[in-house]
Design an enzyme around this catalytic site. Structure first.
Site, PDB file in Angstrom:
ATOM      1  N   HIS A  85      34.663  45.454  24.644  1.00 51.48           N
ATOM      2  CA  HIS A  85      34.709  46.713  25.419  1.00 51.48           C
ATOM      3  C   HIS A  85      34.371  46.460  26.887  1.00 51.48           C
ATOM      4  CE1 HIS A  85      34.564  49.057  21.557  1.00 51.48           C
ATOM      5  NE2 HIS A  85      33.863  47.984  21.200  1.00 51.48           N
ATOM      6  N   SER A 106      45.971  35.434  51.544  1.00 54.66           N
ATOM      7  CA  SER A 106      46.042  36.657  52.344  1.00 54.66           C
ATOM      8  C   SER A 106      46.635  36.387  53.716  1.00 54.66           C
ATOM      9  CB  SER A 106      44.630  37.226  52.512  1.00 54.66           C
ATOM     10  OG  SER A 106      44.632  38.277  53.450  1.00 54.66           O
ATOM     11  N   LYS A 133      40.925  33.376  52.046  1.00 52.47           N
ATOM     12  CA  LYS A 133      40.989  34.004  50.712  1.00 52.47           C
ATOM     13  C   LYS A 133      42.071  33.317  49.874  1.00 52.47           C
ATOM     14  CE  LYS A 133      40.964  38.691  48.773  1.00 52.47           C
ATOM     15  NZ  LYS A 133      42.087  38.734  47.891  1.00 52.47           N
ATOM     16  N   GLU A 143      49.164  36.095  38.304  1.00 43.31           N
ATOM     17  CA  GLU A 143      49.852  37.313  38.744  1.00 43.31           C
ATOM     18  C   GLU A 143      51.353  37.216  38.499  1.00 43.31           C
ATOM     19  OE1 GLU A 143      48.669  38.038  42.805  1.00 43.31           O
ATOM     20  OE2 GLU A 143      46.620  38.540  42.237  1.00 43.31           O
TER      21      GLU A 143
END
Ligand SMILES: O=C(O)C[C@H](O)C(=O)O
Length: 465
Positions: A186, A316, A322, A329
């Site tokens: 959960h 980025s 970054k 993805e």
């Protein structure tokens, strides 16, 4: 046929004259279809053109041996079809994949291109219908080409790619058998697991996917060839389909067989729906795997930080330094596309009207795209993500030791209610479970010994009860 000075020649079919680009190998019916279906800008998959040409070549040889067409004609057609199957003429297949539901336009495209090439070789006319399409109909040839292409793509591309991914996951599972971390259910802290256990689960998902694909093959590899227009085999000599399919088995090494029932094999496309469904399961599995990895790799400061993903590219355009989980993805998007493709395949599969399903090209497009995407995604994931993963052993252990759920093994000594009170007290006061157990006097009152407490709170031991 006449050629004018505008770069076109005039071809004829049963409907009349059509202007065709002078250097095109296709003829009138292909040109009509090019003009009739300006829809997606995308034609048949290359693997599909190959399969269509392989069937045309084998059919010509059998037509030659059965006396349906002359032997030299058969050889010329087979030679032309082999050249097409090699991929050198894919640019001669200009028809949009969203076209005639039976694929007749693409079947005729193959017939016309092969006829032109064969006529050049032979030095006399070759007819696309009478010669190249002899003993066939789009209604049996086109679905056969989908099944042949899909069987090849599954066995030669997707299954090996999944095996490669499975091996990469197994290697990590074995290497990380002692890297303990907090389990999560959960999305909340649970009892500990090892990173190796999580990766063994991922490896099994991939292995199950291979089993699922293997299970569909007997039906996916059934070819409707020989049924011609409506499954009865009108215009086909006895023995044609088994002989063509035997040639295909020999030349491709694929386990293709003749459809057990030609009416099922043309009226329905259930085996394609089944295969697409299995691809969807595999996509769902890959999605879960990369999503877990993405979360475990989140950070570098404000995330979970249990895994370090390989740095592949600046993430980025605006935030310097970054780095993002780009492979997970990309794989997530592949999974989304495969799930969408499957919805179309399932709908299209339901459109079997009496003797023929007439949503064949879109089924082929989506199924073959899904196989290709999943095969590429599996290899990419293995090589550019899984292989380079590094665990953050300290952070992972700290989460495991900090999880209030590690109180669970104390249930048997203290009971669920007291264990819950200990977990809540530890959380509220930011203390360890051990500290609270001792503070509440459970060593003194004899509920458990120090050794039992040590063993009960050993997070690695909890992963192997
Ligand atoms: O193209 C064919 O061979 C048949 C066509 O699909 C039809 O059934 O009308």
């Amino acid at each position: 046929m006449t050629t004018d000075e505008s770069g076109y020649r005039v071809e004829k079919d049963t409907m009349g004259e059509v202007r065709v680009p002078a250097d095109a190998l296709w003829r009138a019916q292909t040109q009509r279809a090019v003009e009739n279906f300006p829809l997606s800008g995308r034609g048949l998959e290359s693997a599909h053109i190959k399969a269509l040409a392989q069937i045309k070549g084998a059919a010509a040889q059998v037509n030659g041996s059965l006396g349906v067409i002359e032997e030299d004609l058969a050889e010329a057609i087979a030679k032309a079809a082999a050249h097409v199957a090699e991929g050198g003429y894919d640019d001669q297949f200009p028809i949009d994949v969203f076209q005639t539901g039976s694929g007749t336009s693409s079947n005729m495209n193959a017939n016309e291109v092969i006829a032109t090439l064969a006529a050049r070789e032979l030095g006399r006319p070759v007819h696309p219908n009478d010669h190249v399409n002899a003993s066939q109909s789009s209604n049996d040839v086109f679905p056969s080409s989908i099944h042949l292409a899909a069987t090849e793509a599954v066995t030669a591309e997707l299954i090996p790619a999944l095996e490669h991914l499975g091996a990469a996951l197994v290697a990590k599972s074995e290497a990380w058998s002692e890297v303990v971390k907090s389990g999560r259910t959960h999305l909340m802290d649970a009892t500990p697991v090892t990173l190796g256990q999580e990766f063994s689960g991922y490896a099994r998902q991939v292995a199950n996917g291979i089993e699922r694909l293997t299970g569909t093959l007997p039906r996916l590899a059934e070819l409707p060839l020989g049924g011609t227009a409506v499954g009865t085999g009108v215009n086909t000599p006895p023995g044609f389909a088994p002989a063509v399919i035997e040639r295909l088995r020999q030349s491709t090494g694929l386990p293709v067989t003749e459809a057990r029932d030609h009416f099922e094999a043309q009226g329905a496309r259930d085996a394609l729906v089944e295969a697409s469904g299995q691809l969807k399961v595999i996509a769902v599995g890959l999605y879960k795997i990369v999503n877990d990895i993405r979360w475990m790799g989140s950070g570098p400061r404000a995330g979970l930080r249990e895994l370090r993903l390989p740095d592949l590219q600046p993430g980025s355009s605006i935030m310097p330094g970054k780095v993002n989980p780009v492979v997970p993805e990309a794989v997530r998007q592949v999974a989304a596309q495969v799930i969408g493709n499957d919805a179309t395949v399932a709908f299209a599969g339901s459109q079997g009207d009496f003797e023929l399903n007439v949503m064949l090209p879109v089924m082929a497009r989506n199924l073959l795209e899904s196989i290709r995407l999943l095969a590429n995604a599996a290899r990419l994931l293995a090589d550019r993500c899984i292989d380079g993963l590094e665990p953050n052993v300290e952070v992972a252990r700290a989460y495991a030791e900090g999880s209030p759920s590690i109180v669970t093994p104390l249930n048997r000594y203290l009971g669920y209610d007291e264990a819950a009170a200990i977990a809540k007290a530890a959380l509220a006061d930011n203390r360890t479970i051990r500290e609270v157990v001792i503070e509440r006097g459970h060593l003194e009152n004899g509920k458990l010994t120090e050794q039992q407490l040590d063993e009960a709170l050993d997070v690695l031991r909890m992963t192997r009860p």
